[in-house]
Structures are given as C-alpha cells and as structure tokens.
Design a protein around this motif. Structure first.
Motif, PDB file in Angstrom:
ATOM      1  N   GLU A  42     -46.644 -18.872  30.965  1.00  0.00           N
ATOM      2  CA  GLU A  42     -47.934 -18.699  30.297  1.00  0.00           C
ATOM      3  C   GLU A  42     -48.055 -19.610  29.072  1.00  0.00           C
ATOM      4  OE1 GLU A  42     -47.882 -14.507  29.874  1.00  0.00           O
ATOM      5  OE2 GLU A  42     -48.712 -14.188  31.901  1.00  0.00           O
ATOM      6  N   GLU A  43     -46.943 -19.719  28.348  1.00  0.00           N
ATOM      7  CA  GLU A  43     -46.939 -20.627  27.195  1.00  0.00           C
ATOM      8  C   GLU A  43     -47.196 -22.061  27.660  1.00  0.00           C
ATOM      9  OE1 GLU A  43     -46.865 -20.231  23.999  1.00  0.00           O
ATOM     10  OE2 GLU A  43     -46.798 -18.051  24.212  1.00  0.00           O
ATOM     11  N   ALA A  44     -46.605 -22.420  28.748  1.00  0.00           N
ATOM     12  CA  ALA A  44     -46.761 -23.779  29.251  1.00  0.00           C
ATOM     13  C   ALA A  44     -48.204 -24.065  29.632  1.00  0.00           C
ATOM     14  CB  ALA A  44     -45.852 -23.986  30.459  1.00  0.00           C
ATOM     15  N   ALA A  45     -48.824 -23.054  30.243  1.00  0.00           N
ATOM     16  CA  ALA A  45     -50.207 -23.240  30.663  1.00  0.00           C
ATOM     17  C   ALA A  45     -51.084 -23.584  29.456  1.00  0.00           C
ATOM     18  CB  ALA A  45     -50.695 -21.977  31.351  1.00  0.00           C
ATOM     19  N   LYS A  46     -50.664 -23.047  28.291  1.00  0.00           N
ATOM     20  CA  LYS A  46     -51.441 -23.365  27.099  1.00  0.00           C
ATOM     21  C   LYS A  46     -51.075 -24.756  26.580  1.00  0.00           C
ATOM     22  CE  LYS A  46     -50.833 -18.683  25.487  1.00  0.00           C
ATOM     23  NZ  LYS A  46     -49.992 -18.029  24.493  1.00  0.00           N
ATOM     24  N   ASN A  47     -49.928 -25.234  26.960  1.00  0.00           N
ATOM     25  CA  ASN A  47     -49.364 -26.428  26.337  1.00  0.00           C
ATOM     26  C   ASN A  47     -49.184 -27.559  27.346  1.00  0.00           C
ATOM     27  OD1 ASN A  47     -47.892 -28.080  24.654  1.00  0.00           O
ATOM     28  ND2 ASN A  47     -46.000 -26.885  24.796  1.00  0.00           N
ATOM     29  N   ASP A  48     -50.279 -28.169  27.787  1.00  0.00           N
ATOM     30  CA  ASP A  48     -50.232 -29.319  28.721  1.00  0.00           C
ATOM     31  C   ASP A  48     -49.593 -29.013  30.065  1.00  0.00           C
ATOM     32  OD1 ASP A  48     -51.360 -30.801  26.824  1.00  0.00           O
ATOM     33  OD2 ASP A  48     -49.518 -31.897  26.243  1.00  0.00           O
ATOM     34  N   ASN A  49     -49.428 -27.770  30.358  1.00  0.00           N
ATOM     35  CA  ASN A  49     -48.787 -27.387  31.633  1.00  0.00           C
ATOM     36  C   ASN A  49     -47.346 -27.875  31.781  1.00  0.00           C
ATOM     37  OD1 ASN A  49     -50.476 -25.718  32.951  1.00  0.00           O
ATOM     38  ND2 ASN A  49     -51.646 -27.372  33.936  1.00  0.00           N
ATOM     39  N   GLU A  50     -46.705 -28.203  30.659  1.00  0.00           N
ATOM     40  CA  GLU A  50     -45.337 -28.712  30.766  1.00  0.00           C
ATOM     41  C   GLU A  50     -44.333 -27.660  30.305  1.00  0.00           C
ATOM     42  OE1 GLU A  50     -45.517 -33.523  30.316  1.00  0.00           O
ATOM     43  OE2 GLU A  50     -45.412 -32.327  28.483  1.00  0.00           O
ATOM     44  N   LEU A  51     -43.203 -27.609  30.965  1.00  0.00           N
ATOM     45  CA  LEU A  51     -42.127 -26.741  30.514  1.00  0.00           C
ATOM     46  C   LEU A  51     -40.769 -27.317  30.932  1.00  0.00           C
ATOM     47  CD1 LEU A  51     -41.674 -23.347  32.332  1.00  0.00           C
ATOM     48  CD2 LEU A  51     -42.827 -25.240  33.417  1.00  0.00           C
ATOM     49  N   ASP A  68     -25.039 -19.741  28.206  1.00  0.00           N
ATOM     50  CA  ASP A  68     -25.107 -19.430  29.632  1.00  0.00           C
ATOM     51  C   ASP A  68     -25.865 -20.477  30.423  1.00  0.00           C
ATOM     52  OD1 ASP A  68     -23.731 -17.054  29.265  1.00  0.00           O
ATOM     53  OD2 ASP A  68     -25.569 -16.029  28.636  1.00  0.00           O
ATOM     54  N   ILE A  69     -26.418 -21.441  29.747  1.00  0.00           N
ATOM     55  CA  ILE A  69     -27.172 -22.467  30.478  1.00  0.00           C
ATOM     56  C   ILE A  69     -26.544 -23.835  30.245  1.00  0.00           C
ATOM     57  CG2 ILE A  69     -29.403 -21.261  30.526  1.00  0.00           C
ATOM     58  CD1 ILE A  69     -30.135 -22.808  28.007  1.00  0.00           C
ATOM     59  N   TYR A  70     -26.815 -24.762  31.188  1.00  0.00           N
ATOM     60  CA  TYR A  70     -26.296 -26.117  31.052  1.00  0.00           C
ATOM     61  C   TYR A  70     -27.046 -26.850  29.954  1.00  0.00           C
ATOM     62  CZ  TYR A  70     -23.717 -25.629  35.440  1.00  0.00           C
ATOM     63  OH  TYR A  70     -22.849 -25.245  36.404  1.00  0.00           O
ATOM     64  N   ASP A  71     -26.532 -28.035  29.588  1.00  0.00           N
ATOM     65  CA  ASP A  71     -27.158 -28.783  28.495  1.00  0.00           C
ATOM     66  C   ASP A  71     -28.340 -29.605  28.959  1.00  0.00           C
ATOM     67  OD1 ASP A  71     -25.138 -27.825  27.019  1.00  0.00           O
ATOM     68  OD2 ASP A  71     -23.914 -29.675  27.069  1.00  0.00           O
ATOM     69  N   ILE A  72     -28.262 -30.036  30.183  1.00  0.00           N
ATOM     70  CA  ILE A  72     -29.308 -30.958  30.641  1.00  0.00           C
ATOM     71  C   ILE A  72     -30.138 -30.294  31.730  1.00  0.00           C
ATOM     72  CG2 ILE A  72     -29.716 -33.151  31.866  1.00  0.00           C
ATOM     73  CD1 ILE A  72     -27.406 -34.320  30.296  1.00  0.00           C
ATOM     74  N   GLY A  73     -31.454 -30.464  31.615  1.00  0.00           N
ATOM     75  CA  GLY A  73     -32.352 -29.902  32.617  1.00  0.00           C
ATOM     76  C   GLY A  73     -33.473 -30.893  32.863  1.00  0.00           C
ATOM     77  N   THR A  74     -34.572 -30.370  33.400  1.00  0.00           N
ATOM     78  CA  THR A  74     -35.668 -31.268  33.756  1.00  0.00           C
ATOM     79  C   THR A  74     -36.977 -30.754  33.151  1.00  0.00           C
ATOM     80  OG1 THR A  74     -34.519 -31.580  35.829  1.00  0.00           O
ATOM     81  CG2 THR A  74     -36.770 -32.392  35.717  1.00  0.00           C
ATOM     82  N   VAL A  75     -37.705 -31.671  32.594  1.00  0.00           N
ATOM     83  CA  VAL A  75     -39.046 -31.312  32.132  1.00  0.00           C
ATOM     84  C   VAL A  75     -39.968 -31.406  33.343  1.00  0.00           C
ATOM     85  CG1 VAL A  75     -40.972 -32.029  30.670  1.00  0.00           C
ATOM     86  CG2 VAL A  75     -38.617 -32.126  29.810  1.00  0.00           C
ATOM     87  N   VAL A  76     -40.771 -30.350  33.578  1.00  0.00           N
ATOM     88  CA  VAL A  76     -41.623 -30.346  34.777  1.00  0.00           C
ATOM     89  C   VAL A  76     -43.082 -30.103  34.420  1.00  0.00           C
ATOM     90  CG1 VAL A  76     -39.745 -29.445  36.193  1.00  0.00           C
ATOM     91  CG2 VAL A  76     -41.392 -27.869  35.216  1.00  0.00           C
ATOM     92  N   ASN A  77     -43.889 -30.355  35.379  1.00  0.00           N
ATOM     93  CA  ASN A  77     -45.328 -30.145  35.261  1.00  0.00           C
ATOM     94  C   ASN A  77     -45.730 -29.021  36.207  1.00  0.00           C
ATOM     95  OD1 ASN A  77     -47.656 -30.834  34.156  1.00  0.00           O
ATOM     96  ND2 ASN A  77     -47.889 -32.817  35.200  1.00  0.00           N
ATOM     97  N   ILE A  78     -46.545 -28.104  35.729  1.00  0.00           N
ATOM     98  CA  ILE A  78     -46.987 -27.061  36.643  1.00  0.00           C
ATOM     99  C   ILE A  78     -48.208 -27.585  37.387  1.00  0.00           C
ATOM    100  CG2 ILE A  78     -47.909 -24.729  36.838  1.00  0.00           C
ATOM    101  CD1 ILE A  78     -46.439 -24.049  34.290  1.00  0.00           C
ATOM    102  N   ILE A  79     -48.155 -27.539  38.701  1.00  0.00           N
ATOM    103  CA  ILE A  79     -49.283 -28.033  39.476  1.00  0.00           C
ATOM    104  C   ILE A  79     -50.211 -26.874  39.833  1.00  0.00           C
ATOM    105  CG2 ILE A  79     -49.972 -29.221  41.587  1.00  0.00           C
ATOM    106  CD1 ILE A  79     -47.247 -30.558  41.594  1.00  0.00           C
TER     107      ILE A  79
END
Ligand code: ADP
Length: 804
Positions: A42-51, A68-79
């Motif tokens: 929901e936050e992403a939807a407010k913010n350029d659809n990116e998360l 508990d999470i890795y250091d590197i991930g991927t920035v994605v776009n919600i379609i």
C-alpha cells in the motif's frame, strides 16, 4: 549508468520474500498474505508503485528482522494489484534493478529500507561475447534435457545481447536452491555472474545426465528380470502341460527309486538318503543344491557290490596274450606265472602288485589290457604323470568349491564294477610338493592291509579296494619311491630290435592302422623293406609308438586319397620306399653320424635312459694350466663322481702311460659330455671316462667305431651294468662295429636276440687296461714308446664274434 552513480540512496517500503528470489527483468505474480507485507504494498502504491523485495534467509520466520534477510534484493515496479476475497493480495510485479540495503527500519506498520543501486563495471567485450555464446549453448542443452522449460524461451533469449539481462533471465528459469540463486543475485560484477551461471548450469546438466543413465539402467534391468520371469513361468506351464514336470517332485522321486534299487552298504545308503532329504528342502536352482545333487549322483553311479566273475583259465589268458602281442616272451611267461600263483593263493590281496617297467611304447599298457581281458575284468587306466597333489588321488573335501572325488573313485565309476584292473601309468612321473605326498596315498591304496577301507575325501565313506587288481607301469624304476618299489613285482619290458619292430608292424600295427582309418575294403600293402625304412629312417625309439603313429599317418593319407578321388572298393595301394617322402616327409634320421677316423680324447660311451639306449660321447681336452679340473654337460652326482674316480685311476697309472706325474700340475683337464641340455647320470660311463682321459693325456687316438659301457673301480676293475640290450641296440643303430662290455655281463648275452649281435664284435673286459688296449690306436707311430705298461696283445685274444 553514470547518471545512476550520482543517485542518492532511495527509500522504499520492503517486502520480505519466502522461498523465492526476484531478479531484475522478471515479471511474476506474487501472493501476499502477511500484514506488514500488504502494508508495504500500500505504501508503494502511494510512492511511484516502487518497492524493494529481498529474500528471507529462513522462510519460516514470520516477522523477520534485519539479520533474517539477505543484503541484496531487487527494486520492483508494481504493474497490477488485486485484493482477493480471503484478504490476501495478488500482485504482478516487474524486477527493475539490484540494490543493497543501507538502512533498515522496522516500524510496527511495516519495514522501510534505504538502498543503494548496485552498479557493475563494464567487462571486456570479447570475453563477454565468448561467455555469452557458451551460456546460450549450454542453456540450449539444458532446455532439451529439462522438460519443464518451454522451448520458446530459447527464441527470445537468442536475441538478447545485454549480458546482465541474459544472465538474469536464464537464472530465473533454472531449478536451483534459494541460496544458490541468491549467490548469483549478489554477483554484481557481470563477468563473475556469468561465470557462476555457467558453472551452475554445467553442474546441473551433469546431474541430469547421471540421473538419466541410472534411470535407463534400472529400467532395462527391470525389463530383463520381468522377461525372464515371464518366460520361466511359460516354460513351467508348457512342461506341466506335457506332463514332464510335476512341480519338481518326480526328479527327487526318481533319485529315491534309484537309491532303493541300488546295491550298496547300509551306511552309504543312509548317507545318500539324508542328502536326498536335504535336497527336497532346497531351491533346485541354488548353488547349494547343485553341490548336494552332485554328491548324490556320485553315490548312485559308483559301483558298490558289483563284481565280474574271473575267468581263471590260464590257457585262455595265454591265447589272448599271444594273439595280441608279438615277442615279449619273458613278459608273457611272468604274467602267466603271476596269474597261476594268484589262483592258488586264493586269499585276495595277498599277492604282490605287478609293475611293468620299460621305455615308452613297448606294450606295457597293452599287455595289462590283455591281462584284464583274459580275466574278464574291466580295465581302467589312471595316468599318474604330473600328479603332485594328494587330493588328486584322494579327492577334495566337499567344502571346496568344485570339489570332486580323486582318481581312484573316478576310475571305479568309469569301470562300473568294484573289481576292475586299474593300471597306474607312469608311477615314476609322480612328484610331491607342499600339498601333500601322493606317494603316501598310493601306498595306502596298494596296501592290502589298508585298502579294504580306503577313504576318499569327497565320498567321506570307506570303500573296499581289496578286490581291485592293481598294475603299475614305470619308465625308470630309480624314480619310484622305495616303499612303493618294495611292494611291487617288477617285470622288465625291454626295447625292441628293428627286426622285432618289423614283425610288430607287419603283424599288428599295419592292421590296426587299416582298421582305425576305415580302409578294410581296400588293400593297403606295406612291404617289409618299406617298413624297415620307416623304422630306421623315421623313428628313433625303443618302443613302437612313433612307428604306430607314422603307419596311421600313411593310412590316413591314403584314406584321404580314397575319398577325394572316389576310388572304388578293392583297390590296391602299394606303399614302396619311394612313396615315404610323399606320406611322411623327408627322412628324419641319418644312421651314419659317427665320426669314423680315430680321435684324441673322444670316446663313444653307451647310456641307458628312460626311453632306451643311447650313444653318449665323452670328450676330454687338456690345456696348459695349473691342475684345474672342469666337468661340464649337466652330469648327475654319480656321473661326476665316476669322472673323478676315473681321473684318480688314470693318474695312478701315469707311470705306465709314460706320463710324468708333475704333468698334472702344469695342465688343466676339461671333461665334457655333449648335448648338455639332457641330464645324464649313472656309473656305467666309468670305462668311457678312463679311456677318454687316457687318450687325452697321452695323445693316443681312440677308434671311433668302438663303443663301450662299464663301471670302473679306482683300482681299475670293470663292474657290470644294466640295460645291455638297449645299449647294444643303440650301438648297432649308430653303426658301431666293436662293443666293449664288462665280463660280468657276458652271461646276459644269451638273452640278446641274434639280430642285434650279428656283425657286432663284442669284447668282454675284466680290467680297464684291456679296455684301453682295444679302444686306443696302439699302432699309432708314437704310442708304443709311451705305453710301456700296456702289453700289446692281439685283439683276436678276446674277440667274441658271433657268426651270422
Ligand atoms: P607303453 O604302455 O609301454 O607305453 P603301449 O602299450 O601304449 O606302450 O604300446 C604302444 C602301441 O604299440 C600299442 O598300440 C600296442 O598295442 C603296440 N605294441 C607294443 N608292443 C607290441 C607287441 N609286442 N605286439 C603288438 N603290438 C605291440
């Protein structure tokens, strides 16, 4: 990209992923259920659809923290985003770029991160191109092996030129563990990433191939055993249908029936019964069952109480012996005597054991066979040549793999009766080694006290051998162990003269050859002259074995002619001497091989070997030296001693030979017996050694048409020898004119056939001086002076010439 470098760290809502890794360029649907994750969307939807999406190290953690999470991930776009009735959200996202977490905040409402976009350095274009090509290649193989990847993917990939994009798309389709995929995601530098991908793919292909191989192997194995099972079942059904098989019962039943019908000792019967019972509880195909079955077969096949009745008619025996053998007068007489005594001394096993001794091919086996025939007994021959292991006589214990009974039990089975004549052939060729002494087993077999309860290791029950008649043969009695020799009654079978061979050839062997080669309907005619040529030019033997073989060769070649040329029955074939070359090849022996002119230090001795008599040359040379003595030619111990004794004697008569005693200190003497490969032994070359030495030291020549035999004492007395007939025969065949023998052997001359004696001058000598007088050429110009001690007498004094 340079523009991206200046980009500041950006802030994104974070969505932790379980069991999945999102790569840039990927478009995937995700199902989101966790509250904090939905908040992030929901936050992403407010913010350029990116998360920002990053994967959890452990999928089971519900509320992951930074660790508990890795250091590197991927920035994605919600379609696209869709709320489902069960309050979960389906979201379609597209991967944009890799990013590394810089700051992580976990608020109760959700996670926020500040991330840096990851940048790759440009790689070397040539190298990149090469790696890209191999990656495309290998991926193609992978797709072919892995049915889950749609082949269309290959099409879209072939057009991709951006290496980073290519790697990310491919990796998204590989089936790999999460941490492996993460490793590739974290490989920021493009060349490193491609390298890693290549390795992973290769490893994967390897695994798939191995899996495939295993699968096919298992499959074919299963198919084979299924097929066998199916065929076996079918065969069983067919057999049952034909009434041949009643579930395996009849076979055992048959064994039991045979056992009941068989004459055998109770103990043996009980034992066999037990084994058959064992067999019933076994699978008929098992290895164990085969062993038991084999034992039962032996027990049932062995004759236990089956005897033939002896025909004790001496006349009948005499007729058979005469009919089947030429000559052998003494042998036949001794055989008949043996039979006569056997009939009188009714008690079985008390008689001695016959041993026929003589060279090969003189009819030992054949005489024993006739004896068995005349008695009406079965005949079996056991060859002992080369037997060195006790278990060959007594069998192997059944615990051995492939165990078998020994030769005795096997012979009885072959005979089929419990009282056959068993011929032990070549008992002198038996040897012993670490596996036990076969001779001691033989002693037990032959001893009437012990052989009533002979035990074979395989049969494990006692067997009564006392009714068996044993006969032995030997070539050389000196090789028979003494305890065995003591039990035997020895009948010597001497070699044949050429004339005797002619008679045997004419009367027996030619007929046999005709019969063996199916020429009854033809008239094969080998004249006496031809036979004599065969005997003299193609054979060199005491017996007639080679002669028999050659006659068979002739008959076989004629048989071949008959068949190939379709020759009509009744046709006559005359074999003349001129045909021999065609049938037997060029002449093998030349009888004129003695050196004719008198020689210094070379003397013709006469030896007796296991295969008959032989001419044995002895050579002596002297060279200046210091008294060394050398003896060569592979001489046995006795012969070496006899050489030394001969030398002592010659030295002792130095004065009479006109030799200065110090001569021996200034010269070396070498005694040699040519044909060094054949071992020679025995004392009977004594006179020959003395003569050769005397000739060598005096330089007086030795007549080469003289041959001699006799043992010598160191005082010069000539002692008698054995094998006179064979020796004389050999001398005669070699073209010798005079033969010197010990006086003590003179009495044996009456037993020597006239055709050997004719044309031979026989000189019996008492003392070795007489030998020298006859052998040395004393008429040599310088010899009279030297040999002062030897009284020259006319050779006529001692001549014993036999008139024709
Ligand atoms: P050995 O056992 O002494 O080696 P064999 O008994 O095998 O010799 O004899 C070889 C062959 O020569 C046989 O075919 C045998 O019948 C034959 N033979 C040997 N001596 C005579 C003989 N005196 N009369 C007839 N045939 C003979």
């Amino acid at each position: 990209m340079s523009e991206a470098k200046s980009e500041k760290a950006k802030k994104f809502p974070l969505l932790p992923l379980r069991d999945v890794i999102i790569f840039p360029h990927m478009v995937v649907p995700l199902f989101v259920g966790r509250e904090k994750s939905i908040a992030a969307l929901e936050e992403a939807a407010k913010n350029d659809n990116e998360l920002f999406l990053v994967t959890q190290k452990d999928a089971s953690v519900l509320n992951p923290d930074r660790d508990d999470i890795y250091d590197i991930g991927t920035v994605v776009n919600i379609i696209q985003m869709l709320r489902l009735p069960d309050n979960t959200v389906k979201v379609l996202i597209e991967g944009k770029y890799r990013a590394r977490i810089k700051n992580f905040t976990a608020a109760p409402s959700g996670y926020w991160v500040e991330v840096d976009k990851c940048q790759s350095k440009e790689g070397d274009p040539v190298q990149l191109e090469a790696v890209i090509r191999s990656i495309k290649n290998i991926f193609e193989q992978y797709v072919k092996l892995n049915k889950r990847i749609p082949p269309e993917l290959l099409m879209s990939i072939s057009s991709i030129t951006d290496p980073s994009r290519l790697a990310d798309i491919i990796v998204a389709h590989l089936s790999m563990k999460i941490h492996e995929k993460q490793e590739i995601l974290e490989a920021i530098e493009i060349d490193k990433r491609l390298q890693l991908l290549l390795e992973k793919m290769q490893g994967e292909i390897e695994i798939i191939n191995v899996e495939r191989r295993i699968r096919t192997r298992v499959k074919t194995q299963m198919e084979r055993s299924q097929k066998e099972y199916y065929l076996n079942e079918q065969m069983n059904a067919i057999q049952r249908e034909l009434g041949q098989k009643d579930d395996g019962k009849t076979e055992l039943q048959e064994l039991e029936d045979r056992l009941e019908a068989k004459k055998m000792p109770e103990e043996a019967r009980e034992r066999t019964r037990k084994e058959i019972r064992k067999l019933k509880s076994m699978s008929p195909m098992s290895a164990e069952a085969t062993v038991v079955r084999n034992y039962v077969d032996w027990m049932l096949a062995l004759p236990w109480f089956e005897y033939t009745v002896d025909d004790n008619s001496l006349k009948h025996a005499k007729d058979i012996l005469e009919e089947q053998h030429y000559g052998l007068k003494e042998v036949k007489e001794r055989m008949l005597e043996y039979l006569a005594v056997r009939t009188l001394v009714k008690e079985e096993g008390k008689g001695t054991i016959l041993c026929l001794a003589g060279p090969p091919g003189v009819g030992k086996t054949s005489v024993a066979h006739s004896l068995a025939e005349s008695l009406g007994r079965k005949f079996v021959r056991i060859s002992l040549g080369g037997v060195r292991d006790e278990s060959e006589i007594r069998g192997h214990r059944r615990t051995y793999v492939g165990a078998m009974p020994g030769k005795i039990i096997a012979a009885l089975k072959k005979a089929g009766t419990s009282n056959p004549v068993i011929l032990f052939d070549e008992i002198d060729k038996m040897s012993s080694d670490f596996r036990g002494d076969p001779a001691s087993a033989m002693l037990e077999v032959l001893d009437p006290e012990q052989n009533k309860c002979f035990s074979d290791h395989y049969i494990e029950l006692e067997y009564d051998l006392s009714k068996v008649m044993f006969i032995m043969t030997a070539n050389d009695l000196s090789n028979v162990p003494a305890p065995l020799r003591d039990r035997m009654e020895i009948i010597k079978v001497p070699g044949y003269t050429p004339n005797e061979k002619l008679q045997i050839g004419k009367g027996y062997l030619v007929k046999k050859a005709v019969k063996n080669n199916g020429l009854h309907d033809y008239d094969m005619n080998i004249s006496d002259v031809t036979l004599m040529h065969v005997i003299r030019d193609y054979t060199k033997e005491s017996g007639v074995r080679e002669l028999e073989r050659l006659l068979n060769t002739i008959a076989r070649k004629i048989a071949t002619e008959v068949v190939t040329e379709n020759i009509a029955k009744g046709e006559k074939f005359i074999v003349a001497p001129k045909h021999l070359k065609k049938y037997l090849g060029p002449q093998k022996y030349d009888r004129t091989d003695v050196e004719r002119d008198p020689q210094v230090g070379l003397v013709n001795g006469l030896a007796w070997t296991a295969v008959g008599g032989e001419l044995l040359n002895i050579e002596v040379v002297t060279v200046p030296g210091n008294g060394k003595i050398q003896i060569t030619g592979k001489l046995g111990e006795v012969m070496q001693e006899s050489a030394k004794a001969a030398l002592s004697y010659v030295r002792s008569i130095s004065g009479r030979l006109g030799i200065d005693p110090t001569w021996y200190d200034k010269n070396d003497i070498h005694i040699h017996v040519p044909e060094g490969a054949t071992p020679k032994d025995g004392p009977s070359a004594g006179v020959t050694m003395v003569t050769a030495l005397a000739s060598a030291v005096t330089g007086i020549k030795v007549f080469q048409d003289v041959a001699m035999t006799g043992e010598v004492t160191i005082r010069g007395r000539v002692l008698p020898i054995g094998g006179l007939k064979e020796k004389m025969l050999a001398a005669k065949q070699a073209g010798i004119k005079t033969i010197i023998i010990p006086s003590k052997n003179e009495k044996d001359l009456s037993e020597i056939p006239n055709d050997i004696k004719v044309g031979l001058k026989i000189v019996p000598c008492e003392m070795v001086e007489e030998v020298l007088r006859h052998a040395l050429n004393l008429s040599q110009p310088d010899s009279f002076m030297k040999v002062v001690g030897l009284k020259v007498v006319s050779n006529e004094d001692t001549k014993l010439e036999v008139a024709n």
